[in-house]
Design a protein around this motif. Structure first.
Motif, PDB file in Angstrom:
ATOM      1  N   ALA A 111     -80.501  -8.602  54.560  1.00  0.00           N
ATOM      2  CA  ALA A 111     -79.359  -9.468  54.197  1.00  0.00           C
ATOM      3  C   ALA A 111     -79.405 -10.727  52.760  1.00  0.00           C
ATOM      4  N   VAL A 112     -78.163 -10.488  52.018  1.00  0.00           N
ATOM      5  CA  VAL A 112     -79.255 -11.166  50.938  1.00  0.00           C
ATOM      6  C   VAL A 112     -77.663 -12.525  51.643  1.00  0.00           C
ATOM      7  N   LEU A 113     -78.131 -13.482  51.358  1.00  0.00           N
ATOM      8  CA  LEU A 113     -77.284 -14.545  51.901  1.00  0.00           C
ATOM      9  C   LEU A 113     -76.862 -16.155  51.306  1.00  0.00           C
ATOM     10  N   ALA A 114     -75.234 -15.824  51.256  1.00  0.00           N
ATOM     11  CA  ALA A 114     -74.566 -16.980  50.086  1.00  0.00           C
ATOM     12  C   ALA A 114     -73.781 -18.183  51.325  1.00  0.00           C
ATOM     13  N   THR A 115     -73.851 -19.413  50.840  1.00  0.00           N
ATOM     14  CA  THR A 115     -72.519 -19.515  51.104  1.00  0.00           C
ATOM     15  C   THR A 115     -71.731 -20.568  49.898  1.00  0.00           C
ATOM     16  N   PHE A 135     -81.274 -16.165  49.200  1.00  0.00           N
ATOM     17  CA  PHE A 135     -80.415 -17.531  49.709  1.00  0.00           C
ATOM     18  C   PHE A 135     -79.767 -17.757  47.982  1.00  0.00           C
ATOM     19  N   LEU A 136     -78.649 -17.879  47.965  1.00  0.00           N
ATOM     20  CA  LEU A 136     -77.938 -19.153  46.740  1.00  0.00           C
ATOM     21  C   LEU A 136     -76.659 -19.427  47.269  1.00  0.00           C
ATOM     22  N   GLY A 137     -75.217 -19.853  46.360  1.00  0.00           N
ATOM     23  CA  GLY A 137     -74.533 -20.367  46.862  1.00  0.00           C
ATOM     24  C   GLY A 137     -73.339 -19.385  46.081  1.00  0.00           C
TER      25      GLY A 137
END
Length: 280
Positions: A111-115, A135-137
């Motif tokens: 998965a692409v992870l985002a915060t 990963f990105l915001g």
């Protein structure tokens, strides 16, 4: 590219439920993860209430029963397996967010992870990840269903194709994305907090009333809401935490004024507490 068929949200608080709402309305299946069964049940009720409000406003694109069937709320992170995008939306504590992100990556490595952080460093949060390129915001704004903006925060290791894909996802939510690099406060929090802190200092100095300071920005500068009312909605405790972080990173111009510290200490946290700069 449209949004992934299956989107995960880790954290079912105000922001997490709003993010879940946005993706459900856009047509995705959404799995929300909470700490335990009780919290999961409460999060599900919040999301359903939000969807019911959208139905009343005729902004729900499908029958309520159809949309609800695409929602899963669970306390087991393994339920995130198979998600194409997972958004972390737990409280603004670096150690907590980093631990949750590492857990998510272990469960859903593809998965692409985002915060959804509003001010914490994306690069710092990426430290424990094996695949920081994915990963990105994604900084959503409160209330998520009604807000039009999402900040895409790009870390030094975030892959270009992930950023491009994130733009298409945000467009599919009928929102507008701006791209900012990983810098303290990004663009929106840094500017918003700067204005709000100065408005608080003006209250301390008895320059004008709370209502008149807000009116100066809504009527004079066409802001949709004044900085002090916005602070009440965001939460004074949230604004204090962001200001302290920015003061540490950028210097004393972001030092929280005494009125903010005093109100937080007194429990006057804004709308959620019934009292902040305004009575709610």
């Amino acid at each position: 590219m449209t949004i992934p068929d299956h989107v995960g949200v880790f954290g079912g608080g105000r922001m997490g439920t709003g993010i879940a709402h946005a993706f459900l309305v856009a047509g995705a299946s959404v799995t929300v993860i909470e700490a335990d069964a009780g919290a999961a049940e409460a999060a599900e009720l919040r999301i359903i209430a939000s969807l019911e409000k959208a139905e009343q406003l005729h902004t729900l694109p499908a029958p309520m029963q159809v949309v609800k069937q695409r929602l899963t709320v669970d306390a087991d992170p393994d339920a995130l397996h198979g998600c194409g995008l997972i958004v972390e939306a737990v409280p603004e504590v670096t150690e907590l967010k980093a631990a949750v992100l590492a857990l998510i990556e272990g469960v859903a490595p593809h998965a692409v992870l985002a915060t959804n952080t509003s001010s914490l460093s994306v690069d710092e949060l990426a430290t424990p990840l094996r695949q920081p390129t994915k990963f990105l915001g994604l900084h959503f704004f409160n209330p998520v269903p009604a807000s039009q903006l999402v900040e895409i925060v790009v870390g030094t290791k975030t892959a270009d194709d992930v950023v491009a894909t994130a733009h298409t996802w945000i467009k599919s939510l009928d929102k507008t994305a701006i791209t900012v690099k990983d810098a303290p406060g990004f663009a929106s929090s840094r500017l918003g907090v700067a204005i709000a802190l100065e408005a608080m200092r003006m209250v301390e100095d008895d320059v004008a009333s709370v209502a008149d300071i807000d009116a100066a920005m809504t009527l004079g500068y066409k802001h949709p809401m004044g900085p002090l009312r916005t602070t009440d909605i965001v939460g004074l405790d949230v604004r204090l935490a962001i200001a302290e972080h920015l003061a540490h990173e950028l210097g004393p111009r972001f030092e929280p004024p005494a009125i903010l510290r005093d109100k937080v200490a007194a429990g006057e946290l804004g709308r959620k507490a019934g009292q902040g700069f305004y009575s709610w």
